[in-house]
Scaffold this motif. Structure first.
Motif, mmCIF file in Angstrom:
data_model
loop_
_atom_site.group_PDB
_atom_site.id
_atom_site.type_symbol
_atom_site.label_atom_id
_atom_site.label_comp_id
_atom_site.label_asym_id
_atom_site.label_seq_id
_atom_site.Cartn_x
_atom_site.Cartn_y
_atom_site.Cartn_z
ATOM 1 N N VAL A 161 0.868 -1.173 0.000
ATOM 2 C CA VAL A 161 0.000 0.000 0.000
ATOM 3 C C VAL A 161 0.908 1.228 0.000
ATOM 4 C CG1 VAL A 161 -1.728 1.317 1.278
ATOM 5 C CG2 VAL A 161 -1.818 -1.187 1.282
ATOM 6 N N PRO A 162 0.814 2.086 -0.989
ATOM 7 C CA PRO A 162 1.679 3.270 -1.013
ATOM 8 C C PRO A 162 1.381 4.187 0.163
ATOM 9 C CG PRO A 162 -0.011 3.398 -2.725
ATOM 10 C CD PRO A 162 -0.087 2.024 -2.149
ATOM 11 N N MET A 163 2.383 4.963 0.587
ATOM 12 C CA MET A 163 2.243 5.801 1.767
ATOM 13 C C MET A 163 1.108 6.803 1.635
ATOM 14 S SD MET A 163 3.073 6.552 4.789
ATOM 15 C CE MET A 163 4.588 5.675 5.099
ATOM 16 N N TRP A 164 0.923 7.381 0.455
ATOM 17 C CA TRP A 164 -0.142 8.383 0.277
ATOM 18 C C TRP A 164 -1.512 7.756 0.512
ATOM 19 C CZ3 TRP A 164 -3.940 7.479 -3.254
ATOM 20 C CH2 TRP A 164 -3.670 6.585 -4.273
ATOM 21 N N TYR A 171 -5.934 9.654 7.712
ATOM 22 C CA TYR A 171 -6.418 11.027 7.886
ATOM 23 C C TYR A 171 -7.940 11.054 7.984
ATOM 24 C CZ TYR A 171 -7.216 15.999 6.991
ATOM 25 O OH TYR A 171 -7.628 17.299 7.096
ATOM 26 N N ASP A 172 -8.594 10.299 7.089
ATOM 27 C CA ASP A 172 -10.067 10.240 7.121
ATOM 28 C C ASP A 172 -10.567 9.688 8.443
ATOM 29 O OD1 ASP A 172 -10.107 11.232 4.570
ATOM 30 O OD2 ASP A 172 -10.381 9.282 3.598
ATOM 31 N N ARG A 173 -9.851 8.693 8.970
ATOM 32 C CA ARG A 173 -10.247 8.089 10.248
ATOM 33 C C ARG A 173 -10.109 9.088 11.396
ATOM 34 N NH1 ARG A 173 -13.416 5.195 13.253
ATOM 35 N NH2 ARG A 173 -12.419 3.922 14.836
ATOM 36 N N ILE A 174 -8.994 9.821 11.437
ATOM 37 C CA ILE A 174 -8.786 10.807 12.500
ATOM 38 C C ILE A 174 -9.805 11.933 12.392
ATOM 39 C CG2 ILE A 174 -7.194 12.543 13.401
ATOM 40 C CD1 ILE A 174 -6.474 9.687 14.158
ATOM 41 N N GLU A 175 -10.099 12.368 11.157
ATOM 42 C CA GLU A 175 -11.087 13.426 10.949
ATOM 43 C C GLU A 175 -12.460 12.999 11.466
ATOM 44 O OE1 GLU A 175 -11.708 16.641 7.435
ATOM 45 O OE2 GLU A 175 -11.903 14.540 6.836
ATOM 46 N N GLU A 176 -12.802 11.723 11.225
ATOM 47 C CA GLU A 176 -14.084 11.193 11.717
ATOM 48 C C GLU A 176 -14.119 11.197 13.239
ATOM 49 O OE1 GLU A 176 -16.542 6.949 11.770
ATOM 50 O OE2 GLU A 176 -14.830 7.209 10.429
#
Length: 452
Positions: A161-164, A171-176
């Motif tokens: 899985v590439p880093m991006w 990021y989406d998980r933390i934002e949630e």
């Protein structure tokens, strides 16, 4: 036409796709790296294409160039060039391939037909197993499941899985989580202090919950299951120690506040009978699924989890308890290796379904020999791999079991002794023995300096 790898005339395959993927790699050798990540020589139906892809794989492993000349020479070295139709056939493949851009698309078509052929082969072998009346039916079922999983497990391999991409998902998980402050990150246990320490039970984690007999491991699992189901989590419980009726009886006692003994003997007052009826109606709506198959194997458990996840969804799995599972044939004479196999497979189930898996476990008798009866990691019974495979290890300790004159007869300590991704610590819960139920403990702290 080249000879097929199987003699079954009805076996599915796509000659055009096989020719196209081989031709695409000959046109653009750089595409081999991406396609070979999921496509192997045995996936080809036609023998000539199997030979060619195997030759390309050997060249790639040696870091040699892949082109018409090197592939032809490699095939000639293995006396296979004439069998595939000579270098003229390789040239024909490149001429007939429209473009190399869709090499991966062609490859996936070949892969899908290969999977269908393997399923057909597995079905034939399962049929032969079923016709063998001398074989124990349990062994027939186990071997049949193994045949089917040998096909499906090939699809479970993961790629880089590439880093991006990894960071984007994180990021989406933390934002949630930032938008839902105060909620547990994972499946909540229903115990405030424990959820604060662990952040709830996290996806793909193997949580081992251990204790000596009589401490209340099963009661803790059931209390946690009901707490999770109350907020909508879909819970699978595999119980090898108790039957379904005993488990349900405990759940009803927890929900109604009626003594387990009174429920067992059906000695209920009119008021308790009304509470019982109301509780049964409420509990029946909980998304909890119980399986009381004794001595279940990890393979059988995985099959049932897969079926449940497909039909209802799955958020949490509980096992009561690990040492009562059966690893199957091959481990009869080595208990340590058997438990190692079981714990490793439980971790694989947690990862495959991306859910937390909580398994109860027994402790060795070494605890009884010590002055301090509080368990430690070395007390895990029969295998050190339990500690190694687990993400969290929690111990249940009630001082009342060893000391009847204890100052805290209803206190239960949850000792979080291993936490791969966070802090460890001790959590106090309240244990209502009459109902075999755990609850949050009410703690009042007093500053003694105010009394001076």
């Amino acid at each position: 036409m080249s000879m097929p790898l199987t003699t079954d005339p009805g076996a599915p395959f796509s000659q055009q796709a096989e020719e196209a993927v081989v031709g695409a790699v000959l046109l653009d050798p750089s595409s081999f790296v991406n396609v070979s990540a999921f496509l192997h020589s045995e996936d080809f139906f036609l023998l000539r294409h199997n030979y060619i892809w195997a030759a390309m794989s050997r060249l790639s492993e040696r870091n040699d160039a892949i082109d018409l000349l090197t592939v032809a020479e490699e095939l000639d070295n293995y006396s296979q060039l004439e069998a595939i139709g000579g270098q003229a056939y390789l040239i024909q493949l490149t001429n007939n391939t429209p473009t190399s851009v869709y090499a991966e698309v062609y490859g996936h078509i070949v892969e899908r037909t290969a999977i269908r052929r393997r399923l057909m082969e597995a079905a034939d072998q399962i049929k032969q197993l079923a016709l063998d009346e001398e074989k124990n039916i349990d062994h027939v079922i186990s071997d049949a499941e193994a045949q089917l999983f040998s096909v499906s497990d090939m699809q479970m391999k993961r790629d880089f899985v590439p880093m991006w991409e990894a960071l984007s998902a994180y990021y989406d998980r933390i934002e949630e989580l930032l938008q839902n402050q105060g909620q547990a990150l994972g499946v909540p246990s229903g115990f405030k202090d424990l959820d604060q320490l662990l952040g709830g039970f996290q996806r793909s984690d193997l949580i081992v919950f251990a204790g000596r007999p009589g401490m209340g491991k099963t009661s803790f699992l059931l209390t946690t299951a009901m707490n999770a189901a109350r907020v909508g989590a879909r819970v699978a419980i595999f119980t090898m120690e108790m039957g379904v009726e005993q488990m349900v009886q405990r759940m009803v006692a927890m929900e109604t506040g009626i003594n387990v003994q009174k429920l067992r003997l059906a000695q209920l007052t009119a008021q308790e009978a009304a509470r019982f009826t109301e509780a049964v109606g409420r509990i029946s709506n909980f998304p909890i699924f119980i399986d009381d198959t004794p001595a279940m194997s990890p393979l059988e458990m995985r099959t049932k989890c897969r079926r449940l996840a497909h039909e209802h969804g799955l958020d949490l799995v509980m096992v009561d308890y690990m040492q009562l599972m059966n690893a199957g044939r091959g481990y009869e004479n080595n208990r340590v290796q058997e438990i190692s196999f079981i714990s490793r497979n439980l971790k694989e189930i947690a990862r495959e379904f991306n859910i937390p898996l909580i398994s109860a476990a027994q402790l060795s008798r070494a605890v009884e020999q010590r002055q301090d009866k509080r368990p430690v990691l070395s007390d895990l019974r029969e295998s050190g791999s339990i500690e190694q495979d687990s993400d969290i290890v929690m111990f249940l300790y009630r001082d009342e079991v060893y000391n009847e004159a204890t100052e805290f007869p209803n206190q239960a300590d949850i000792l979080v002794s291993k936490h791969r991704n966070g802090p460890t610590g001790t959590i106090q819960l309240y244990f209502e023995k009459r109902l075999t139920k755990f609850m949050d403990a009410s703690v009042h702290r007093v500053d003694l300096s105010d009394l001076e």
